[in-house]
Structures are given as structure tokens and as C-alpha cells.
Design a protein around this motif. Structure first.
Motif, PDB file in Angstrom:
ATOM      1  N   GLY A 139      86.835 -32.166  25.319  1.00  0.00           N
ATOM      2  CA  GLY A 139      86.132 -32.114  24.039  1.00  0.00           C
ATOM      3  C   GLY A 139      86.625 -33.084  22.994  1.00  0.00           C
ATOM      4  N   ARG A 140      87.666 -33.845  23.296  1.00  0.00           N
ATOM      5  CA  ARG A 140      88.240 -34.786  22.329  1.00  0.00           C
ATOM      6  C   ARG A 140      88.002 -36.218  22.794  1.00  0.00           C
ATOM      7  NH1 ARG A 140      94.629 -34.933  20.461  1.00  0.00           N
ATOM      8  NH2 ARG A 140      94.443 -36.680  18.969  1.00  0.00           N
ATOM      9  N   ALA A 141      87.447 -37.060  21.927  1.00  0.00           N
ATOM     10  CA  ALA A 141      87.110 -38.432  22.296  1.00  0.00           C
ATOM     11  C   ALA A 141      88.364 -39.302  22.384  1.00  0.00           C
ATOM     12  CB  ALA A 141      86.140 -39.031  21.283  1.00  0.00           C
ATOM     13  N   ILE A 142      88.409 -40.156  23.400  1.00  0.00           N
ATOM     14  CA  ILE A 142      89.438 -41.197  23.449  1.00  0.00           C
ATOM     15  C   ILE A 142      89.155 -42.177  22.309  1.00  0.00           C
ATOM     16  CG2 ILE A 142      90.374 -43.112  24.790  1.00  0.00           C
ATOM     17  CD1 ILE A 142      89.696 -41.606  27.321  1.00  0.00           C
ATOM     18  N   ARG A 143      90.175 -42.483  21.523  1.00  0.00           N
ATOM     19  CA  ARG A 143      89.974 -43.348  20.352  1.00  0.00           C
ATOM     20  C   ARG A 143      89.581 -44.752  20.787  1.00  0.00           C
ATOM     21  NH1 ARG A 143      93.781 -46.147  17.073  1.00  0.00           N
ATOM     22  NH2 ARG A 143      95.495 -45.053  18.108  1.00  0.00           N
ATOM     23  N   GLN A 144      88.492 -45.262  20.197  1.00  0.00           N
ATOM     24  CA  GLN A 144      87.990 -46.598  20.491  1.00  0.00           C
ATOM     25  C   GLN A 144      88.073 -47.473  19.253  1.00  0.00           C
ATOM     26  OE1 GLN A 144      83.990 -45.744  22.003  1.00  0.00           O
ATOM     27  NE2 GLN A 144      84.724 -46.048  24.087  1.00  0.00           N
ATOM     28  N   THR A 145      88.591 -48.707  19.444  1.00  0.00           N
ATOM     29  CA  THR A 145      88.674 -49.676  18.354  1.00  0.00           C
ATOM     30  C   THR A 145      87.939 -50.946  18.768  1.00  0.00           C
ATOM     31  OG1 THR A 145      90.871 -48.817  17.770  1.00  0.00           O
ATOM     32  CG2 THR A 145      90.227 -50.947  16.830  1.00  0.00           C
ATOM     33  N   PRO A 146      86.744 -51.214  18.236  1.00  0.00           N
ATOM     34  CA  PRO A 146      86.031 -52.453  18.577  1.00  0.00           C
ATOM     35  C   PRO A 146      86.828 -53.675  18.119  1.00  0.00           C
ATOM     36  CG  PRO A 146      84.567 -50.855  17.536  1.00  0.00           C
ATOM     37  CD  PRO A 146      85.963 -50.343  17.342  1.00  0.00           C
ATOM     38  N   LEU A 147      86.914 -54.671  18.999  1.00  0.00           N
ATOM     39  CA  LEU A 147      87.679 -55.878  18.698  1.00  0.00           C
ATOM     40  C   LEU A 147      86.811 -57.120  18.589  1.00  0.00           C
ATOM     41  CD1 LEU A 147      90.745 -55.319  21.063  1.00  0.00           C
ATOM     42  CD2 LEU A 147      90.540 -54.728  18.647  1.00  0.00           C
ATOM     43  N   GLY A 148      85.506 -56.931  18.607  1.00  0.00           N
ATOM     44  CA  GLY A 148      84.609 -58.075  18.473  1.00  0.00           C
ATOM     45  C   GLY A 148      84.030 -58.519  19.799  1.00  0.00           C
ATOM     46  N   LYS A 149      83.089 -59.422  19.733  1.00  0.00           N
ATOM     47  CA  LYS A 149      82.389 -59.903  20.923  1.00  0.00           C
ATOM     48  C   LYS A 149      83.139 -61.084  21.535  1.00  0.00           C
ATOM     49  CE  LYS A 149      77.815 -58.284  19.504  1.00  0.00           C
ATOM     50  NZ  LYS A 149      77.825 -57.211  20.519  1.00  0.00           N
ATOM     51  N   VAL A 150      83.188 -61.094  22.859  1.00  0.00           N
ATOM     52  CA  VAL A 150      83.848 -62.165  23.598  1.00  0.00           C
ATOM     53  C   VAL A 150      82.979 -62.528  24.796  1.00  0.00           C
ATOM     54  CG1 VAL A 150      86.168 -61.421  22.925  1.00  0.00           C
ATOM     55  CG2 VAL A 150      85.150 -60.530  25.027  1.00  0.00           C
ATOM     56  N   ARG A 151      83.332 -63.617  25.450  1.00  0.00           N
ATOM     57  CA  ARG A 151      82.651 -63.988  26.690  1.00  0.00           C
ATOM     58  C   ARG A 151      83.263 -63.231  27.855  1.00  0.00           C
ATOM     59  NH1 ARG A 151      79.168 -68.138  26.400  1.00  0.00           N
ATOM     60  NH2 ARG A 151      79.211 -69.428  24.508  1.00  0.00           N
ATOM     61  N   ASP A 152      82.408 -62.696  28.714  1.00  0.00           N
ATOM     62  CA  ASP A 152      82.867 -62.025  29.925  1.00  0.00           C
ATOM     63  C   ASP A 152      83.684 -63.014  30.752  1.00  0.00           C
ATOM     64  OD1 ASP A 152      82.657 -61.294  32.852  1.00  0.00           O
ATOM     65  OD2 ASP A 152      81.670 -59.535  31.994  1.00  0.00           O
ATOM     66  N   HIS A 153      84.859 -62.602  31.191  1.00  0.00           N
ATOM     67  CA  HIS A 153      85.749 -63.523  31.904  1.00  0.00           C
ATOM     68  C   HIS A 153      85.104 -64.088  33.158  1.00  0.00           C
ATOM     69  CE1 HIS A 153      89.025 -64.839  34.534  1.00  0.00           C
ATOM     70  NE2 HIS A 153      89.719 -65.043  33.435  1.00  0.00           N
ATOM     71  N   ASP A 154      84.492 -63.232  33.969  1.00  0.00           N
ATOM     72  CA  ASP A 154      83.916 -63.685  35.234  1.00  0.00           C
ATOM     73  C   ASP A 154      82.494 -64.220  35.089  1.00  0.00           C
ATOM     74  OD1 ASP A 154      86.253 -62.956  36.408  1.00  0.00           O
ATOM     75  OD2 ASP A 154      85.472 -61.215  37.477  1.00  0.00           O
ATOM     76  N   GLU A 155      81.829 -63.867  33.994  1.00  0.00           N
ATOM     77  CA  GLU A 155      80.479 -64.357  33.722  1.00  0.00           C
ATOM     78  C   GLU A 155      80.449 -64.901  32.294  1.00  0.00           C
ATOM     79  OE1 GLU A 155      77.157 -61.762  35.107  1.00  0.00           O
ATOM     80  OE2 GLU A 155      78.773 -60.334  35.517  1.00  0.00           O
ATOM     81  N   PRO A 156      80.966 -66.113  32.077  1.00  0.00           N
ATOM     82  CA  PRO A 156      81.107 -66.641  30.709  1.00  0.00           C
ATOM     83  C   PRO A 156      79.794 -66.731  29.942  1.00  0.00           C
ATOM     84  CG  PRO A 156      82.371 -67.950  32.278  1.00  0.00           C
ATOM     85  CD  PRO A 156      81.528 -67.020  33.082  1.00  0.00           C
ATOM     86  N   GLU A 157      78.673 -66.750  30.666  1.00  0.00           N
ATOM     87  CA  GLU A 157      77.388 -66.814  29.973  1.00  0.00           C
ATOM     88  C   GLU A 157      77.012 -65.473  29.346  1.00  0.00           C
ATOM     89  OE1 GLU A 157      76.625 -65.400  34.107  1.00  0.00           O
ATOM     90  OE2 GLU A 157      77.856 -66.970  33.175  1.00  0.00           O
ATOM     91  N   ARG A 158      77.725 -64.407  29.691  1.00  0.00           N
ATOM     92  CA  ARG A 158      77.431 -63.073  29.166  1.00  0.00           C
ATOM     93  C   ARG A 158      78.377 -62.734  28.015  1.00  0.00           C
ATOM     94  NH1 ARG A 158      74.938 -58.639  31.318  1.00  0.00           N
ATOM     95  NH2 ARG A 158      74.868 -59.574  33.407  1.00  0.00           N
ATOM     96  N   ILE A 159      77.824 -62.256  26.910  1.00  0.00           N
ATOM     97  CA  ILE A 159      78.615 -61.837  25.754  1.00  0.00           C
ATOM     98  C   ILE A 159      78.788 -60.322  25.805  1.00  0.00           C
ATOM     99  CG2 ILE A 159      78.806 -61.809  23.248  1.00  0.00           C
ATOM    100  CD1 ILE A 159      78.996 -64.585  24.496  1.00  0.00           C
TER     101      ILE A 159
END
Length: 262
Positions: A139-159
């Protein structure tokens, strides 16, 4: 008055030295090879085992081409720890529980010859649910901290959106979120029974894990299927590199060498 040559001592050349080479009997060579293979098998079974990451389900912590070292000590030993998964015994010897946040290699419950790598999210007795991409434990959420958009390491064309998750016990790691409402972003409540774990990939929208039932997904993972804990990325090659393609041997990802896995 000249001195006779007989007055000088006669020169005696040194006898040529001999370098003797002892031939080794074929049975001696065989014994040496056998002992070497036996030691390697013992180390591979009881201590450490290398694996190569072939896919992107654990990005960004593990990426395609990583060469990882897995330790067999943390959780004890089971038949899954041994090469080829021999039918030696059931359960685990010197069993110790995994911790939330551990990254482990395990044998797929439905296809034991197939080894996978995921992160431990739910322990025995936990209730795990995913709501709108957030993971809830009891019932308790794991804390999430957005760090911004990056390029996918294996698919650089994907944000993708990079997110830091922090478990209540302190384990922290990075995940990828491709955005939108994926099929694994909302689940029912999974109750983890004794002797099982709930596993998830860090690349949340590109991982078939405990959110899906077998045989498509992993389902709940029996503890005896765990091979060991991932400790370090020893080396890394870019996707497409192969032992059988010598021209790709130097296609390295040096920034990933000797990288601790968290």
C-alpha cells in the motif's frame, strides 16, 4: 730471449652445455587439463559466474553488451546455481533471503534453460501493485524522482523519462519510462507467497517480468530459481559485437568498465 710456447698452460675448451627437456606423458597432460576444468567448474558453480546482457530490459543500469559477474554467495546454492541446472536437489543450501532492490540472475520458471536478469521488488509476504506506473508495496508507493528526459541508451532515437526510485529500506536506482499508459503500468494486487519473489525490469515499458503470468512473463519467482546476485559490469561491448567478428572486438563501451551494479 723468447719464451717457449710450452711455458703457457694449454687451453681446454669448455664442454658444451646440455639443455634437457623432459617429455610429459599423455596421462599427465590429461590430468592437468582435468584438474583445471574441475577447478573452473567449482568456481563457476560455487563462487562466481559471468553472463552477457543481450537485451534492454534492465536499462539504464544494465545495457546490451554488458559483461557481468554474478556472485553465488549471497543467497546460498540451489540446482539453478550449477551449470545446466542438474536435478541434484530441491530448495537452497545455506539459504539467505534476497533484499528489495537486489539485481539477480535467475532461471525462468517455465523455461529453466533460459536465464534472465531483473530487480527484486517484492519479498515473501508483500502485496505488490503498479498504479499509473508507480509501484506500491503493501500500500505504500516507492518514492519516484523524475530526472528529466534522456536518450535511450540502446535506442538513441527514442526519448525516455529517467526516474530515480528509492526503496523504503534505502536502495536507490534509475529506471526508464517511455511515457503514456503501457500494459504494465496498471496491475492487480500480487500477493507474494513464502519462498517467492516479485521481479521487475528497470526499463519498465520494455520488460516481461512478474507483472505477467507465465509463460509470457516470469510470474512469481521461486527462490530456488535464483542463480546469484549481479555485482559488477566487468566490461562492455556495443551491440553487434561478436566473438566471431574480429573487426568488432574493439567496439568497446569503456565508460561501463568495472561499474558496480546497484
Amino acid at each position: 730471449m723468447s719464451q717457449s710456447a710450452d711455458a703457457f698452460p694449454a687451453a681446454h675448451p669448455e664442454a658444451p652445455s646440455e639443455t634437457r627437456v623432459a617429455s610429459r606423458k599423455p596421462d599427465g597432460v590429461f590430468s592437468t587439463v582435468l584438474v583445471t576444468l574441475l577447478i573452473a567448474l567449482i568456481v563457476r558453480t560455487l563462487a562466481f559466474q559471468p553472463f552477457t546482457i543481450p537485451s534492454s530490459s534492465m536499462e539504464p543500469g544494465l545495457v546490451t553488451g554488458d559483461y557481468i559477474i554474478v556472485s553465488k554467495f549471497p543467497y546460498g546454492w540451489s540446482r539453478a546455481s550449477a551449470p545446466l541446472n542438474p536435478p541434484l536437489f530441491n530448495g537452497r543450501l545455506f539459504s539467505r533471503s534476497a533484499a528489495r532492490g537486489d539485481v539477480v540472475v535467475f532461471r525462468h520458471p517455465a523455461r529453466p534453460k533460459e536465464t534472465l536478469v531483473k530487480r527484486v521488488i517484492g519479498l515473501p509476504g508483500d502485496q505488490v501493485q503498479v498504479r499509473h506506473g508507480a509501484v506500491f508495496i503493501n500500500g505504500r508507493a516507492i518514492r519516484q524522482t523524475p530526472l528529466g528526459k534522456v536518450r535511450d541508451h540502446d535506442e538513441p532515437e527514442r526519448i525516455v523519462q529517467q526516474v530515480r526510485e528509492t526503496q523504503a529500506e534505502g536502495a536507490t536506482y534509475l529506471t526508464y519510462d517511455r511515457g503514456g499508459r503501457g500494459p504494465g503500468d496498471d496491475t492487480s494486487v500480487h500477493v507474494v507467497p513464502p519462498g517467492f519473489y516479485f521481479m521487475m525490469g528497470d526499463n519498465r515499458d520494455n520488460s516481461l517480468d512478474s507483472r505477467w503470468l507465465q509463460p509470457e512473463g516470469v510470474g512469481l519467482l521461486p527462490e530456488e530459481n535464483i542463480v546469484g546476485r549481479v555485482e559488477i559490469v566487468l566490461a562492455s561491448w556495443r551491440p553487434g559485437a561478436s566473438l566471431f567478428k574480429p573487426w568488432t572486438w574493439l567496439a568497446l563501451q569503456p565508460d561501463r568498465f568495472l561499474k558496480r551494479v546497484r
